[in-house]
Design an enzyme around this catalytic site. Structure first.
Site, short mmCIF file in Angstrom:
data_model
loop_
_atom_site.label_atom_id
_atom_site.label_comp_id
_atom_site.label_asym_id
_atom_site.label_seq_id
_atom_site.Cartn_x
_atom_site.Cartn_y
_atom_site.Cartn_z
N HIS A 179 3.19 6.69 -7.00
CA HIS A 179 2.46 7.88 -7.43
C HIS A 179 3.39 9.09 -7.44
CE1 HIS A 179 -1.70 10.10 -7.04
NE2 HIS A 179 -1.17 10.22 -8.25
N HIS B 263 1.69 4.53 -2.88
CA HIS B 263 1.80 5.99 -2.75
C HIS B 263 3.14 6.46 -3.31
CE1 HIS B 263 -1.77 6.95 -0.49
NE2 HIS B 263 -1.45 6.19 0.54
N HIS C 128 0.83 -1.21 0.00
CA HIS C 128 0.00 0.00 0.00
C HIS C 128 0.86 1.26 0.00
CE1 HIS C 128 -3.56 2.46 1.35
NE2 HIS C 128 -2.57 3.21 1.80
N GLU C 129 1.76 1.36 0.97
CA GLU C 129 2.56 2.57 1.08
C GLU C 129 3.49 2.76 -0.11
OE1 GLU C 129 1.76 4.82 3.06
OE2 GLU C 129 0.41 3.60 4.28
#
Length: 714
Positions: A509, A506, A502-503
């Protein structure tokens, strides 16, 4: 995702102005700024990475003061320019302003979140209202807004490229929402409220950190911790020793209501003690009790919204989000609450049946849920958490899972850098390279829990990407996994594995940002879009090719047996009623707090919370909110106010987007490049709805999310 405090409307990245050759400068409050202050100039390390070896706590205050002074001088020069306003002399100039303030603010935000101390916390409370006032001095500057408005009103005639036009619209909306059109009297009132809120939010964050530390459960008798593994017991003993409690065991509190150890602890009394320690951490009527602060923050936010012209804070803050209105969010909730709570009730019945079979003689309570849910999972799916943890060694998950998936999808590669300074010995640094071997940026990862680290997990930038400024991203991920005892492997749960993916979603992105302007770059997007790339990246954790590459036994090196893999997949929808209901409860609490109007009386925090959950039909006694109001850091300290729904909203986006991958060949470089080009590299340069439609071919559809959660079967 957690973001550190930033002066939001501007990138604040400029060439530092003059006077760099003097030995010392005097800042606004008289504090001496040494010429050796590491924030005075750009770092000479690769990618302008911060030189942590030369950053001292005493450097921050003078750097903040000087950074704000320089930034205001730059902004005033733009506002007072007698030339006709142009895109170049107004918007580009603002994008280039505030370089020093950005440098100090980003590193201060990193350290106060991940490696704080008493001095930094004291400064955090002192500097927060000053930063709020600094922001107001810019966003409420009438001369500056006149220039912005004049360009905004003629933007269609200026032949701007798409990103430049988006920047004009972004600034105009941000200024209007910040109060640029208010009367001078109302602006003065708004400034006071902003400073009060900033002070209270900083105070809340520090109270909560102290409350979590003080709330750790200390156990004198090892037998009371029956069910924990030897490694977990060793870690608990080590934590106690570090806190000068040698011969005892300490279970530190995670940021959420439920605690990881509740799943294993067989002693019901210990489970209740641990749950109560978590549930009441910030409600002990001591100096760390946060209830007064949150009620005051909620009131201030409602008053601010009224000043700007909105009925409540939620309506105001959703103006620039994908959802747009609280009504849209509540409609979204209404599609989830009935099926989520129904599934949670069915799961509770299964748990109660196990308790009754064992002649427990009690009704299931929140502190029983995870322990007995694990037994239900074992019975239904023959899956034991202790069976799978030996296959998830943290470094292998990172190298052979998280990084490997990124290589397969996007062609990027990684190289560890041991030559760069870090802010804590647990931090590792990696350099990223694109498929053509050009450099992308630096990645710092900090995975283990510390008492001086905020709870949860988050990503942020130390340096942002911008073609205008010629900068490449320097990004960090922070998590709170239990650190193993010396010499022991770092074995993590599958939930922790998912958090790592998940992290890093980010981070991708941010790394794939391809913007001219820093304000629109990378993850600088709406709250209800920013979690889309991160939650999408979680899907690759269970992809067969990725999974078999990292899920190997830490002792033998043998891959996880297919039978165990099948069990994990079959159990994928297990406990999803509970999981969804606890998040919905937190999201509903957030929205209810921020739908209060300025005319509503001050609330009793606990009574308000009870009423809010009853009103939204999320008051299941055995499914507590993921965060209680008194320790809801996301909404009182980390910028997610009226935005916690974003995790669920973007879950709708991520499942729908992933279904496109399933329909088009899955894990391939071609598919990864399409997602990179159409989503990850776009930043805030397009309307979010259009961006999603262009990729998916239709508006977001909730059915993929419901299917993934096991709420529907078709």
């Amino acid at each position: 995702m957690k973001t550190s405090f930033k002066v939001p409307l501007f990138a604040m990245l400029a060439i530092l102005t003059s006077c760099q050759n003097t030995d010392k400068k005097s800042t606004a409050d008289g504090t001496a700024l040494s010429s050796s202050n590491p924030f005075l100039n750009q770092s000479k390390l690769p990618y302008q990475a911060p030189d942590f070896d030369h950053i001292k706590d005493s450097d921050f205050k003078p750097a903040f003061e000087e950074g704000m002074k320089i930034h205001l001088e730059e902004i005033q020069k733009i506002a007072g320019n007698t030339e006709t306003p142009t895109f170049e002399n107004t918007f580009v100039a603002m994008e280039k302003s505030g370089e020093m303030l950005t440098r100090v603010n980003r590193i201060f935000g990193l350290l106060t979140g991940a490696n704080t101390n008493d001095d930094l916390q004291k400064l955090q409370e002192e500097i927060a209202p000053k930063l709020a006032a600094h922001q107001d001095a810019i966003s409420l500057n009438p001369e500056l807004f006149k220039r912005i408005e004049s360009i905004y009103n003629t933007r269609e005639k200026l032949k701007l490229d798409q990103e430049s036009k988006r920047l004009v619209e972004y600034y105009y909306q941000a200024f209007v929402l910040a109060g640029a059109k208010l009367s001078e009297t109302d602006k003065t009132n708004l400034k006071k409220l902003n400073e009060q809120e900033a002070s209270l939010s900083a105070k809340f964050s520090n109270q909560l950190l102290a409350a979590a530390k003080a709330g750790a459960l200390v156990v004198n008798d090892k037998s009371e911790l029956a069910g924990l593994s030897e490694g977990e017991l060793a870690a608990a003993a080590q934590t106690a020793k570090a806190n000068k409690l040698e011969g005892k065991w300490m279970l530190s509190l995670q940021n959420t209501t439920q605690q990881p150890s509740l799943q294993m602890l067989s002693n019901r009394a210990t489970r209740q003690q641990l749950f109560d320690a978590s549930w009441n951490r910030a409600e002990r009527n001591d100096t760390n009790d946060t209830r007064k602060a949150i009620v005051e923050i909620a009131k201030i936010r409602a008053e601010k919204a009224k000043l700007i012209g909105f009925p409540n804070y939620a309506t105001w803050k959703l103006q620039d989000q994908m959802a747009k209105t609280p009504a849209a969010v509540e409609t979204f909730f209404s599609k989830l609450v009935p099926s989520a709570t129904a599934k949670a009730k069915a799961e509770a019945a299964d748990i109660q049946a196990v308790i009754d079979q064992q002649k427990g003689g009690f009704k299931v309570e929140p502190y029983d849920w995870n322990y007995y849910a694990e037994q239900v999972r074992k019975a239904k799916y023959d899956l034991d958490e202790n069976q799978i943890k030996p296959y998830f060694e943290l470094n292998k998950v990172l190298q052979n899972g998280v990084f490997y998936a990124a290589t397969q999808l996007y062609g990027i590669t990684f190289k560890e850098r041991t030559d760069l300074p870090v802010y804590h010995k647990d931090v590792k640094v990696y350099e990223l390279f694109d498929k053509d071997n050009t450099t992308i940026g630096l990645f710092y990862c900090d995975y283990f829990k510390r008492d001086n680290k905020s709870g949860g997990a988050w990503m942020d930038n130390m340096v942002g990407q911008s073609k205008l400024l010629g900068t490449k991203p320097v990004i960090f991920n922070v998590c709170n996994f239990t650190k193993p005892a010396a010499g022991q492997p770092a074995l993590i749960s599958f939930d922790d594995v998912t958090t790592m993916f998940h992290e890093f979603g980010h981070a991708l992105h941010g790394f794939f940002a391809n913007q001219q302007y820093p304000s629109l770059s990378g993850a600088n997007v709406a709250r209800d879009f920013v979690e889309f790339p991160s939650q999408f990246n979680e899907h690759w954790a269970i992809n067969p090719m990725v999974f078999k590459n990292y899920a190997v036994h830490y002792k033998t090196g043998e891959p996880m047996p297919q039978t165990l893999i099948d069990k994990i997949k079959k159990a994928g929808t297990f406990n999803q009623g509970y999981a969804l209901t606890e998040v919905l409860a937190a999201a509903a609490l957030d929205m209810q707090w921020h739908k209060l109007s300025a005319t509503d009386p001050l609330q009793d925090a606990d009574k308000f919370e009870t009423a809010a959950l009853q009103k939204t039909h999320l008051d299941l006694s055995y499914v507590p909110s993921r965060y209680r109001s008194s320790y809801f850091l996301h909404i009182w300290g980390n910028g997610y106010a009226a935005g916690y729904y974003a995790y669920l909203w973007t879950e709708m986006l991520d499942h729908d987007a992933f279904s496109w991958f399933e329909e088009n060949g899955g894990l391939t470089l071609t598919n990864g490049q399409r997602f990179r080009d159409m989503i990850l590299s776009k930043g805030n340069t397009e309307d979010y709805g259009k961006m999603f439609r262009d990729f998916r071919g239709h508006d977001p559809n909730i059915s993929a999310m419901q299917k993934y959660r096991g709420l529907i079967t078709k």
